[in-house]
Scaffold this motif. Structure first.
Motif, PDB file in Angstrom:
ATOM      1  N   GLN A 112       0.721  -1.209  -0.096  1.00  0.00           N
ATOM      2  CA  GLN A 112       0.125  -0.001   0.004  1.00  0.00           C
ATOM      3  C   GLN A 112       0.861   1.235   0.286  1.00  0.00           C
ATOM      4  O   GLN A 112       0.600   2.298  -0.397  1.00  0.00           O
ATOM      5  N   ALA A 113       2.099   1.089   0.374  1.00  0.00           N
ATOM      6  CA  ALA A 113       2.822   2.259   0.650  1.00  0.00           C
ATOM      7  C   ALA A 113       3.548   2.567  -0.902  1.00  0.00           C
ATOM      8  O   ALA A 113       3.825   3.721  -1.006  1.00  0.00           O
ATOM      9  N   ALA A 114       3.779   1.623  -1.510  1.00  0.00           N
ATOM     10  CA  ALA A 114       4.342   1.829  -2.838  1.00  0.00           C
ATOM     11  C   ALA A 114       3.576   2.126  -3.747  1.00  0.00           C
ATOM     12  O   ALA A 114       3.888   2.760  -4.876  1.00  0.00           O
ATOM     13  N   PHE A 115       2.119   1.976  -3.883  1.00  0.00           N
ATOM     14  CA  PHE A 115       1.283   2.353  -5.025  1.00  0.00           C
ATOM     15  C   PHE A 115       0.158   3.184  -4.224  1.00  0.00           C
ATOM     16  O   PHE A 115      -0.239   3.097  -3.023  1.00  0.00           O
ATOM     17  N   LEU A 116      -0.405   4.048  -4.958  1.00  0.00           N
ATOM     18  CA  LEU A 116      -1.646   4.693  -4.711  1.00  0.00           C
ATOM     19  C   LEU A 116      -2.714   4.777  -5.503  1.00  0.00           C
ATOM     20  O   LEU A 116      -2.519   4.762  -6.968  1.00  0.00           O
ATOM     21  N   THR A 117      -3.789   4.697  -5.324  1.00  0.00           N
ATOM     22  CA  THR A 117      -5.077   4.702  -5.980  1.00  0.00           C
ATOM     23  C   THR A 117      -5.378   5.904  -6.550  1.00  0.00           C
ATOM     24  O   THR A 117      -4.531   7.048  -6.391  1.00  0.00           O
ATOM     25  N   LEU A 118      -6.435   6.148  -7.782  1.00  0.00           N
ATOM     26  CA  LEU A 118      -6.268   7.419  -8.231  1.00  0.00           C
ATOM     27  C   LEU A 118      -6.845   8.631  -7.493  1.00  0.00           C
ATOM     28  O   LEU A 118      -6.063   9.652  -7.369  1.00  0.00           O
ATOM     29  N   PRO A 119      -7.858   8.344  -6.640  1.00  0.00           N
ATOM     30  CA  PRO A 119      -7.841   9.762  -5.640  1.00  0.00           C
ATOM     31  C   PRO A 119      -6.692  10.000  -4.708  1.00  0.00           C
ATOM     32  O   PRO A 119      -6.524  11.163  -4.552  1.00  0.00           O
ATOM     33  N   ARG A 120      -6.291   9.078  -4.147  1.00  0.00           N
ATOM     34  CA  ARG A 120      -4.890   9.360  -3.120  1.00  0.00           C
ATOM     35  C   ARG A 120      -3.727   9.898  -4.038  1.00  0.00           C
ATOM     36  O   ARG A 120      -3.009  10.713  -3.617  1.00  0.00           O
ATOM     37  N   ALA A 121      -3.501   9.477  -5.436  1.00  0.00           N
ATOM     38  CA  ALA A 121      -2.338   9.897  -6.252  1.00  0.00           C
ATOM     39  C   ALA A 121      -2.974  11.495  -6.681  1.00  0.00           C
ATOM     40  O   ALA A 121      -1.912  12.297  -6.514  1.00  0.00           O
ATOM     41  N   ALA A 122      -4.059  11.836  -6.777  1.00  0.00           N
ATOM     42  CA  ALA A 122      -4.527  13.058  -7.008  1.00  0.00           C
ATOM     43  C   ALA A 122      -4.287  13.886  -5.694  1.00  0.00           C
ATOM     44  O   ALA A 122      -3.872  15.152  -5.858  1.00  0.00           O
TER      45      ALA A 122
END
Length: 119
Positions: A9-19
């Motif tokens: 979870q720390a290596a990847f972000l979902t689209l809303p979290r990336a935004a």
């Protein structure tokens, strides 16, 4: 051996979290993804994911491409260039257009073309 859930979870972000990470709206990120612009993304199942390292690299690329933060491509640091005269092309040959003449009153004079009488 699989990684613990917290590490992935720390290596990847979902689209809303990336935004949120980029400080932009999720809709902007949706539009960029649709247009194949913006940071690289991929699908993990049904979710669109962004690698945090890819987001950081994309931000660095944006900084390098911006003339305000990159002095090497700043147009204000370049010597002004002289404009060349406009050249028209006719039949593959480069022909300069004749200068326009004006009357003393400021109205444009249109050259008159003599037509041959038709029989």
């Amino acid at each position: 051996m699989p990684e613990p859930r917290g590490a992935s979870q720390a290596a990847f972000l979902t689209l809303p979290r990336a935004a949120e990470y980029l400080g932009i709206s999720p809709n902007t990120l949706y539009v960029w993804r649709h247009r194949r612009q913006g940071p690289p993304s991929f699908r993990m199942g049904r979710r669109v994911m962004y690698r945090i390292t890819a987001l950081d690299e994309w931000i660095c690329d944006q900084e390098r491409a911006d003339s305000r933060s990159n002095r090497a491509i700043d147009p204000l640091n370049r010597k002004p260039q002289r404009r060349s005269k406009a050249v028209k092309r006719r039949g593959g040959l480069r022909v300069r257009s004749p200068p326009r003449r004006s009357s003393p009153q400021g109205d444009w004079i249109v050259p008159q073309i003599a037509l041959a009488p038709t029989s």
